[in-house]
Design a protein around this motif. Structure first.
Motif, short mmCIF file in Angstrom:
data_model
loop_
_atom_site.label_atom_id
_atom_site.label_comp_id
_atom_site.label_asym_id
_atom_site.label_seq_id
_atom_site.Cartn_x
_atom_site.Cartn_y
_atom_site.Cartn_z
N ALA A 153 31.85 37.29 33.05
CA ALA A 153 32.01 36.28 34.10
C ALA A 153 32.90 36.79 35.23
O ALA A 153 32.62 36.55 36.41
N ALA A 154 33.96 37.52 34.88
CA ALA A 154 34.83 38.08 35.90
C ALA A 154 34.09 39.13 36.73
O ALA A 154 34.23 39.18 37.96
N LEU A 155 33.31 39.97 36.07
CA LEU A 155 32.51 40.96 36.78
C LEU A 155 31.52 40.27 37.71
O LEU A 155 31.38 40.66 38.87
N TRP A 156 30.86 39.24 37.20
CA TRP A 156 29.86 38.53 38.02
C TRP A 156 30.57 37.90 39.24
O TRP A 156 30.08 37.99 40.37
N ALA A 157 31.69 37.25 39.01
CA ALA A 157 32.42 36.62 40.11
C ALA A 157 32.85 37.64 41.15
O ALA A 157 32.71 37.42 42.36
N ALA A 158 33.33 38.80 40.69
CA ALA A 158 33.75 39.84 41.63
C ALA A 158 32.57 40.40 42.41
O ALA A 158 32.69 40.71 43.59
N SER A 159 31.43 40.50 41.75
CA SER A 159 30.27 41.10 42.42
C SER A 159 29.61 40.14 43.41
O SER A 159 28.93 40.57 44.32
N THR A 160 29.85 38.85 43.23
CA THR A 160 29.27 37.87 44.13
C THR A 160 30.27 37.32 45.13
O THR A 160 29.93 36.48 45.96
N GLY A 161 31.53 37.78 45.01
CA GLY A 161 32.56 37.31 45.92
C GLY A 161 33.09 35.92 45.57
O GLY A 161 33.86 35.35 46.31
#
Length: 154
Positions: A143-151
């Motif tokens: 979830a953290a990776l996804w959030a970082a990748s989508t801003g």
């Protein structure tokens, strides 16, 4: 030895944001596009039905990570979904939880999928196999990776 000391020196001087960026860059570099699609499908936090097939005697897995998430995510190679799921688990980007009764219909559909039927046949019969119903979820790291990748840093 030089490489190790340089890496340790860099680690000591790292800020949290630099360390997180290094981690995420490394993780993204290990993904194939279909796995990114699976993360996107799980990013909303809702679980997906997952099944494992084991032999009753000996308990060895015949099939691990069968899921409809590949179809939901519209991956290019849906027959590779168990491989993708296993890889994402090994990277810590997804996790498996207990069976979710709300996914009852999805478990029924999944139990009729060709890969699950073949796995049961490989064991010899439904009586000799044990089908585990589980739920596939995005992990906190995923979830953290996804959030970082989508801003989306909320």
């Amino acid at each position: 030895m030089l490489f190790r000391s340089d890496l340790l020196d860099h680690a000591i001087s790292n800020s949290r944001s630099v360390a997180e960026r290094s981690l995420f860059t490394n993780l993204v570099g290990q993904l194939v596009p279909d796995e990114a699609l699976i993360l996107a499908a799980l990013a909303d936090g809702r679980g997906q039905a997952l099944m494992n097939v084991r032999r009753r005697t000996g308990g060895e897995y015949v099939l691990e990570g069968a899921s409809l998430v590949g179809r939901t995510a519209n991956v290019a190679l849906p027959m590779m979904t168990p491989v993708y799921v296993t890889h994402l688990l090994n990277l810590g980007l997804v996790e498996v939880d207990k069976e979710d009764p709300a996914l009852k219909d999805d478990y029924e559909i999944l139990s009729a999928e060709a890969e699950v039927v073949r796995a049961v046949k490989r064991v010899g019969s439904a009586m000799r196999s044990r089908i585990e119903r589980r739920t596939l979820l995005i992990s906190p790291v995923g979830a953290a990776l996804w959030a970082a990748s989508t801003g989306d840093q909320t």
